[in-house]
Design a protein around this motif. Structure first.
Motif, PDB file in Angstrom:
ATOM      1  N   LEU A 104       0.816  -1.209   0.000  1.00  0.00           N
ATOM      2  CA  LEU A 104       0.000   0.000   0.000  1.00  0.00           C
ATOM      3  C   LEU A 104       0.851   1.260   0.000  1.00  0.00           C
ATOM      4  O   LEU A 104       0.507   2.241  -0.677  1.00  0.00           O
ATOM      5  N   ARG A 105       1.945   1.249   0.729  1.00  0.00           N
ATOM      6  CA  ARG A 105       2.745   2.464   0.831  1.00  0.00           C
ATOM      7  C   ARG A 105       3.277   2.926  -0.524  1.00  0.00           C
ATOM      8  O   ARG A 105       3.086   4.091  -0.892  1.00  0.00           O
ATOM      9  N   ASP A 107       2.054   2.229  -3.367  1.00  0.00           N
ATOM     10  CA  ASP A 107       0.871   2.611  -4.152  1.00  0.00           C
ATOM     11  C   ASP A 107       0.475   4.050  -3.857  1.00  0.00           C
ATOM     12  O   ASP A 107       0.180   4.838  -4.767  1.00  0.00           O
ATOM     13  N   LEU A 108       0.455   4.397  -2.585  1.00  0.00           N
ATOM     14  CA  LEU A 108       0.099   5.763  -2.198  1.00  0.00           C
ATOM     15  C   LEU A 108       1.145   6.757  -2.682  1.00  0.00           C
ATOM     16  O   LEU A 108       0.809   7.879  -3.079  1.00  0.00           O
ATOM     17  N   TYR A 109       2.408   6.356  -2.650  1.00  0.00           N
ATOM     18  CA  TYR A 109       3.464   7.226  -3.182  1.00  0.00           C
ATOM     19  C   TYR A 109       3.233   7.489  -4.678  1.00  0.00           C
ATOM     20  O   TYR A 109       3.377   8.622  -5.155  1.00  0.00           O
ATOM     21  N   ALA A 111       0.382   7.298  -6.359  1.00  0.00           N
ATOM     22  CA  ALA A 111      -0.789   8.155  -6.526  1.00  0.00           C
ATOM     23  C   ALA A 111      -0.459   9.603  -6.192  1.00  0.00           C
ATOM     24  O   ALA A 111      -0.870  10.531  -6.908  1.00  0.00           O
ATOM     25  N   GLY A 112       0.297   9.808  -5.121  1.00  0.00           N
ATOM     26  CA  GLY A 112       0.695  11.171  -4.759  1.00  0.00           C
ATOM     27  C   GLY A 112       1.576  11.809  -5.807  1.00  0.00           C
ATOM     28  O   GLY A 112       1.425  13.000  -6.126  1.00  0.00           O
ATOM     29  N   THR A 455      -1.695   3.426 -10.056  1.00  0.00           N
ATOM     30  CA  THR A 455      -1.197   2.466  -9.083  1.00  0.00           C
ATOM     31  C   THR A 455      -1.009   1.095  -9.721  1.00  0.00           C
ATOM     32  O   THR A 455      -0.010   0.408  -9.471  1.00  0.00           O
ATOM     33  N   TRP A 532     -10.093   2.523  -4.090  1.00  0.00           N
ATOM     34  CA  TRP A 532      -9.536   2.970  -5.375  1.00  0.00           C
ATOM     35  C   TRP A 532     -10.647   3.343  -6.351  1.00  0.00           C
ATOM     36  O   TRP A 532     -10.493   4.264  -7.159  1.00  0.00           O
ATOM     37  N   ALA A 535     -11.608   6.776  -5.600  1.00  0.00           N
ATOM     38  CA  ALA A 535     -10.638   7.720  -6.162  1.00  0.00           C
ATOM     39  C   ALA A 535     -10.907   7.942  -7.645  1.00  0.00           C
ATOM     40  O   ALA A 535     -10.785   9.070  -8.152  1.00  0.00           O
TER      41      ALA A 535
END
Length: 551
Positions: A104-105, A107-109, A111-112, A455, A532, A535
């Motif tokens: 997840l981490r 993935d969030l990076y 997306a950011g 992602t 997701w 989002a």
């Protein structure tokens, strides 16, 4: 005998023996569990080599994933399952969930980073346009105008979004396959229609294809189709007499002829043209699912289904001709995948001829769709061990139909393309800076595929080396074949980007390519699908309610 002696007479020494025996049995059980997991993994890989997906025995979040790929994207592997099953340690039992959190981490990076990329494109574009006026865009990098609004389609769009977020993943997993494909098409249509109607019927649908740049403005010039095709290239350059409007000059004549033929059968005008583009364009979602199932497996197609149906790309499918182009190209790939894997109920040569027919036709809808040769080649390479003997000849015969027909009618594709390049640089492209659009175009692609698509692409690129290695050795898994399809889509985007022929408007022009990035969403963990999906709809609803998009 020992069993006949009184229990109390065994003494401490026998207790110690019992403890040692239990410990040995526990160790043996753990080893057996690990060996069983190893055998399960080997059997799964053998299933892939034999053309069977073996997915019934694979936990949902790892369907088709080899162990090293599963670790790369943060999912629990079969070996982890075996180790955890035989362990009495609560910390070991939680390794799988920690694996998902590890995935997840990044993935969030990703997306950011995608959000920051788009923000940077907006800021730099604003500076360039206000300082130099060299973008010719009101709200760079998009071809759009700031126009906050709520319209008739707003309640419908929110309803569709909430319904798919709440029930989409579970229905996609449970519906019979024969029902899932048309349901996905229907949901994609409902999503596209509701987004288009946020601008109302007139501005959102009827007027879109009737502006001075669009195809319907020249219908009367095709009264004599043969003569128009023979003289088509004489009107491409902007300084030629009675030159074509931008979209007609920028495309081969099959794009305009589509609307001419609609007019000939009584479906003339912007309203019918919009209905046609939305209905056909939304079918690309169904075609993508069929291709993924044929090349990879049904489980991965089902996991991608809600994301393909609810793609932010629907903002530009409704209403533009490029949504129609995307569907034609998507069905060409889907039919090729069916043909290359032997088909099921229809002979492979029929699928092959149909695929070739559509592939040849796409080249006469848009010059840029020649890049689908990359995806077609990827499909053939991913399936070459399974080709039926009747594949290539019908495929090539079908692909020749449109080029032969248009050439005999007097249209010279190559001449028209070279004139188009010259016409392209007679307009705004001559001053639009390449260095800006080469990365700002990718920022626009973020809006097409959404954060879930970004992602999924991150996971695809992270596991690509190991997948390519297995593809080269002839031992690919079902997920490796999915990755191959997504990588082909990404390569189309990169080639189009580097060509310099895509300065702005790529949120529309790249619709056909974007649909082949969306299958990467099948790699997202099941537990996070609803987040997701939320989002995805946030991106689409925000764009459609804050901007008036154009082309």
């Amino acid at each position: 005998m020992l069993a006949g002696r009184p229990r109390g007479s065994l003494g401490p020494s026998v207790s110690a023996v019992n403890r040692d025996l239990l410990r040995d049995l526990g160790q043996k059980r753990n080893q057996d569990d690990r060996h069983q997991a190893d055998r399960h993994r080997d059997d799964r890989h053998q299933d892939d080599r034999d053309g069977r997906d073996g997915r019934d025995d694979i936990p949902d979040d790892r369907a088709g994933l080899p162990d090293d790929l599963g670790r790369d994207i943060g999912l629990e592997t079969s070996q982890d399952v075996g180790q955890n099953a035989g362990s009495g340690n609560g910390q070991d039992a939680g390794r799988g969930s920690r694996g998902s959190r590890r995935g997840l981490r990044p993935d969030l990076y990703a997306a950011g980073a995608a959000v920051l990329l788009f923000a940077a494109a907006v800021v730099v574009g604003h500076i360039l346009e206000n300082t130099y006026g060299n973008l010719h865009l009101a709200w760079a990098p998009l071809y759009a105008w700031w126009s906050p609004q709520v319209g008739p389609g707003t309640p419908a769009a929110i309803t569709v979004a909430v319904a798919v977020i709440a029930y989409g993943p579970s229905l996609a997993a449970r519906l019979p396959w024969r029902a899932l494909v048309p349901v996905t098409w229907f949901v994609a249509m409902a999503w596209t229609w509701s987004l288009a109607l946020i601008d109302g019927w007139y501005y959102g649908i009827e007027r879109r294809l009737t502006t001075r740049y669009e195809y319907l403005t020249v219908i009367d010039r095709f009264d004599n189709i043969g003569a128009t095709l023979r003289g088509f290239t004489q009107h491409i350059l902007i300084d030629s007499p009675d030159h074509w409007p931008p979209h007609i000059a920028g495309h081969p004549p099959a794009a305009t002829l589509t609307f001419v033929w609609l007019d000939r059968i009584g479906l003339g005008g912007g309203g019918w043209a919009g209905v046609f583009c939305i209905t056909v364009g939304a079918s690309a979602a169904a075609a993508v699912l069929i291709a993924v199932r044929s090349l990879a497996d049904e489980t991965l197609a089902r996991r991608a289904a809600p994301f393909v149906a609810l793609a932010p790309a629907a903002v530009w499918v409704g209403t533009s001709a490029d949504g129609y182009f995307a569907a034609v190209a998507a069905w060409a790939v889907a039919l090729l995948a069916l043909a290359a894997t032997g088909g099921r109920r229809v002979p492979a040569f029929i699928y092959g001829f149909g695929s070739g027919l559509l592939l040849g036709f796409t080249v006469y809808l848009s010059y840029g769709l020649t890049l689908f040769a990359i995806t077609a080649a990827a499909v053939l390479l991913l399936t070459w061990r399974r080709w039926p003997p009747t594949l290539l000849l019908p495929l090539l015969a079908g692909a020749a139909v449109a080029p032969v027909a248009f050439t005999l009618a007097g249209f010279n594709w190559w001449e028209a393309y070279h004139l188009l390049v010259e016409r392209y640089y007679q307009g705004a492209a001559s001053i639009r800076p390449y260095w800006y659009f080469v990365w700002a175009n990718l920022a626009c692609t973020v809006l097409l595929v959404g954060l879930a698509g970004v992602t999924g692409l991150r996971r695809t690129l992270a596991t690509a080396p190991s997948a390519i290695r297995r593809l080269r050795t002839g031992t690919p898994t079902t997920t490796d074949r999915l990755l191959g399809l997504v990588l082909a889509g990404f390569l189309m985007v990169l080639v189009a980007d580097l060509s310099g022929m895509s300065k702005a408007e790529t949120e529309r022009i790249w619709l056909p390519f974007a649909f082949w990035l969306l299958p990467a969403t099948a790699l997202l963990p099941r537990g996070g699908q609803r987040g997701w999906l939320a989002a995805q709809v946030t991106v689409a609803l925000t764009v459609n309610h804050l901007f008036h998009t154009g082309w």
